[in-house]
Design a protein around this motif. Structure first.
Motif, PDB file in Angstrom:
ATOM      1  N   GLY A  77       0.431 -31.827  74.237  1.00 40.29           N
ATOM      2  CA  GLY A  77       0.588 -32.886  73.245  1.00 40.29           C
ATOM      3  C   GLY A  77      -0.480 -33.954  73.327  1.00 40.29           C
ATOM      4  N   ALA A  78      -1.118 -34.095  74.473  1.00 37.42           N
ATOM      5  CA  ALA A  78      -2.179 -35.090  74.632  1.00 37.42           C
ATOM      6  C   ALA A  78      -3.422 -34.738  73.821  1.00 37.42           C
ATOM      7  CB  ALA A  78      -2.538 -35.259  76.106  1.00 37.42           C
ATOM      8  N   LEU A  79      -3.552 -33.495  73.423  1.00 33.72           N
ATOM      9  CA  LEU A  79      -4.694 -33.133  72.572  1.00 33.72           C
ATOM     10  C   LEU A  79      -4.690 -33.983  71.306  1.00 33.72           C
ATOM     11  CD1 LEU A  79      -4.870 -29.229  72.789  1.00 33.72           C
ATOM     12  CD2 LEU A  79      -6.402 -30.892  73.846  1.00 33.72           C
ATOM     13  N   ALA A  80      -3.535 -34.060  70.645  1.00 30.11           N
ATOM     14  CA  ALA A  80      -3.432 -34.796  69.384  1.00 30.11           C
ATOM     15  C   ALA A  80      -3.571 -36.302  69.566  1.00 30.11           C
ATOM     16  CB  ALA A  80      -2.109 -34.477  68.696  1.00 30.11           C
ATOM     17  N   THR A  81      -3.118 -36.817  70.687  1.00 37.34           N
ATOM     18  CA  THR A  81      -3.099 -38.271  70.862  1.00 37.34           C
ATOM     19  C   THR A  81      -4.279 -38.825  71.641  1.00 37.34           C
ATOM     20  OG1 THR A  81      -1.742 -38.073  72.857  1.00 37.34           O
ATOM     21  CG2 THR A  81      -0.575 -38.343  70.755  1.00 37.34           C
ATOM     22  N   ALA A  82      -4.814 -38.060  72.588  1.00 38.16           N
ATOM     23  CA  ALA A  82      -5.841 -38.600  73.479  1.00 38.16           C
ATOM     24  C   ALA A  82      -7.197 -37.910  73.397  1.00 38.16           C
ATOM     25  CB  ALA A  82      -5.347 -38.544  74.926  1.00 38.16           C
ATOM     26  N   VAL A  83      -7.231 -36.654  72.963  1.00 35.06           N
ATOM     27  CA  VAL A  83      -8.488 -35.908  72.985  1.00 35.06           C
ATOM     28  C   VAL A  83      -9.099 -35.769  71.592  1.00 35.06           C
ATOM     29  CG1 VAL A  83      -9.556 -33.679  73.540  1.00 35.06           C
ATOM     30  CG2 VAL A  83      -7.801 -34.630  75.042  1.00 35.06           C
ATOM     31  N   LEU A  84      -8.348 -35.213  70.660  1.00 36.40           N
ATOM     32  CA  LEU A  84      -8.907 -34.907  69.345  1.00 36.40           C
ATOM     33  C   LEU A  84      -9.308 -36.125  68.514  1.00 36.40           C
ATOM     34  CD1 LEU A  84      -6.823 -31.756  68.417  1.00 36.40           C
ATOM     35  CD2 LEU A  84      -9.100 -31.911  69.441  1.00 36.40           C
ATOM     36  N   PRO A  85      -8.670 -37.297  68.672  1.00 40.91           N
ATOM     37  CA  PRO A  85      -9.168 -38.453  67.924  1.00 40.91           C
ATOM     38  C   PRO A  85     -10.633 -38.785  68.250  1.00 40.91           C
ATOM     39  CG  PRO A  85      -6.966 -38.911  68.695  1.00 40.91           C
ATOM     40  CD  PRO A  85      -7.399 -37.613  69.351  1.00 40.91           C
ATOM     41  N   GLY A  86     -11.045 -38.575  69.482  1.00 40.86           N
ATOM     42  CA  GLY A  86     -12.430 -38.831  69.852  1.00 40.86           C
ATOM     43  C   GLY A  86     -13.401 -37.775  69.358  1.00 40.86           C
ATOM     44  N   VAL A  87     -12.885 -36.619  69.005  1.00 36.96           N
ATOM     45  CA  VAL A  87     -13.733 -35.519  68.531  1.00 36.96           C
ATOM     46  C   VAL A  87     -13.791 -35.505  67.003  1.00 36.96           C
ATOM     47  CG1 VAL A  87     -14.008 -33.009  68.497  1.00 36.96           C
ATOM     48  CG2 VAL A  87     -13.202 -34.130  70.572  1.00 36.96           C
ATOM     49  N   TYR A  88     -12.634 -35.571  66.362  1.00 35.06           N
ATOM     50  CA  TYR A  88     -12.546 -35.418  64.908  1.00 35.06           C
ATOM     51  C   TYR A  88     -12.113 -36.692  64.184  1.00 35.06           C
ATOM     52  CZ  TYR A  88     -12.631 -30.372  65.846  1.00 35.06           C
ATOM     53  OH  TYR A  88     -12.972 -29.114  66.250  1.00 35.06           O
ATOM     54  N   GLY A  89     -11.850 -37.763  64.905  1.00 35.57           N
ATOM     55  CA  GLY A  89     -11.282 -38.971  64.315  1.00 35.57           C
ATOM     56  C   GLY A  89     -12.089 -39.604  63.204  1.00 35.57           C
ATOM     57  N   TYR A  90     -13.384 -39.397  63.155  1.00 37.58           N
ATOM     58  CA  TYR A  90     -14.206 -40.000  62.106  1.00 37.58           C
ATOM     59  C   TYR A  90     -14.074 -39.260  60.777  1.00 37.58           C
ATOM     60  CZ  TYR A  90     -17.321 -36.222  63.472  1.00 37.58           C
ATOM     61  OH  TYR A  90     -17.828 -34.987  63.783  1.00 37.58           O
ATOM     62  N   HIS A  91     -13.484 -38.054  60.777  1.00 42.17           N
ATOM     63  CA  HIS A  91     -13.299 -37.321  59.523  1.00 42.17           C
ATOM     64  C   HIS A  91     -12.179 -37.981  58.724  1.00 42.17           C
ATOM     65  CE1 HIS A  91     -12.448 -34.212  56.626  1.00 42.17           C
ATOM     66  NE2 HIS A  91     -13.563 -33.601  56.996  1.00 42.17           N
ATOM     67  N   PRO A  92     -12.372 -38.208  57.411  1.00 42.48           N
ATOM     68  CA  PRO A  92     -11.355 -38.901  56.616  1.00 42.48           C
ATOM     69  C   PRO A  92      -9.988 -38.205  56.602  1.00 42.48           C
ATOM     70  CG  PRO A  92     -13.355 -38.522  55.313  1.00 42.48           C
ATOM     71  CD  PRO A  92     -13.567 -37.892  56.646  1.00 42.48           C
ATOM     72  N   ASP A  93      -9.929 -36.896  56.805  1.00 39.82           N
ATOM     73  CA  ASP A  93      -8.646 -36.186  56.817  1.00 39.82           C
ATOM     74  C   ASP A  93      -7.879 -36.374  58.121  1.00 39.82           C
ATOM     75  OD1 ASP A  93      -8.872 -35.173  54.270  1.00 39.82           O
ATOM     76  OD2 ASP A  93      -9.281 -33.100  54.885  1.00 39.82           O
ATOM     77  N   PHE A  94      -8.548 -36.753  59.195  1.00 40.77           N
ATOM     78  CA  PHE A  94      -7.886 -36.785  60.496  1.00 40.77           C
ATOM     79  C   PHE A  94      -6.675 -37.712  60.509  1.00 40.77           C
ATOM     80  CE2 PHE A  94      -7.113 -37.784  64.920  1.00 40.77           C
ATOM     81  CZ  PHE A  94      -7.122 -36.523  65.483  1.00 40.77           C
ATOM     82  N   ALA A  95      -6.799 -38.879  59.914  1.00 38.92           N
ATOM     83  CA  ALA A  95      -5.690 -39.842  59.898  1.00 38.92           C
ATOM     84  C   ALA A  95      -4.508 -39.348  59.077  1.00 38.92           C
ATOM     85  CB  ALA A  95      -6.180 -41.184  59.356  1.00 38.92           C
ATOM     86  N   LYS A  96      -4.718 -38.349  58.235  1.00 42.47           N
ATOM     87  CA  LYS A  96      -3.661 -37.823  57.362  1.00 42.47           C
ATOM     88  C   LYS A  96      -2.907 -36.645  57.987  1.00 42.47           C
ATOM     89  CE  LYS A  96      -6.666 -38.799  53.421  1.00 42.47           C
ATOM     90  NZ  LYS A  96      -7.445 -38.134  52.364  1.00 42.47           N
ATOM     91  N   ILE A  97      -3.291 -36.219  59.174  1.00 43.03           N
ATOM     92  CA  ILE A  97      -2.672 -35.032  59.772  1.00 43.03           C
ATOM     93  C   ILE A  97      -1.211 -35.286  60.104  1.00 43.03           C
ATOM     94  CG2 ILE A  97      -2.661 -33.468  61.763  1.00 43.03           C
ATOM     95  CD1 ILE A  97      -5.699 -33.825  61.922  1.00 43.03           C
ATOM     96  N   ASP A  98      -0.370 -34.372  59.668  1.00 39.11           N
ATOM     97  CA  ASP A  98       1.036 -34.350  60.079  1.00 39.11           C
ATOM     98  C   ASP A  98       1.104 -33.354  61.234  1.00 39.11           C
ATOM     99  OD1 ASP A  98       3.733 -33.959  60.493  1.00 39.11           O
ATOM    100  OD2 ASP A  98       4.169 -33.353  58.431  1.00 39.11           O
TER     101      ASP A  98
END
Length: 118
Positions: A50-71
């Protein structure tokens, strides 16, 4: 074009687990080709999935406009190209992930900038 080795390789690969600070995990985001290939990250095997979604992937893909919309509850995971359901509370290792495994995630309803897959 295929290649045929005339002699068997006789050297130890350099990408074995012992040569890295943590096992490598390849992670890709389907239909989002701003990053065209999976990223490769050294991640501790005891880290909760679960830490992938909260701690790892925001630093990798967070700048993409769709990232904040992920359910994240609707994300579809693939492991080596096959549908896969990881347990977010279990560690990467307990989810069966090992050195140089490839996982991808698909985000239903999100297919890149204005549906462009980019």
């Amino acid at each position: 074009m295929s290649v045929v080795a005339l002699k068997p390789y006789s050297f130890k690969p350099k990408d074995v687990r012992e040569n890295f600070p943590a096992p490598l995990l390849y992670i890709g985001w389907e239909d989002h080709l701003m990053i065209c290939a999976p990223v490769c990250l050294p991640l501790p095997p005891d880290m909760p999935f679960g830490a992938l979604a909260t701690a790892v992937l925001p630093g990798v893909y967070g700048y993409h406009p769709d990232f904040a919309k992920i359910d994240w509850s609707a994300v579809q995971w693939l492991k080596s190209g096959q549908p896969w359901t990881p347990d977010p509370a279990k560690s990467l290792a307990d989810n069966g992930l090992k050195h140089k495994d490839v996982i991808r995630f698909r985000t239903p309803g999100l297919t890149g900038i204005e549906g462009s897959s980019s």
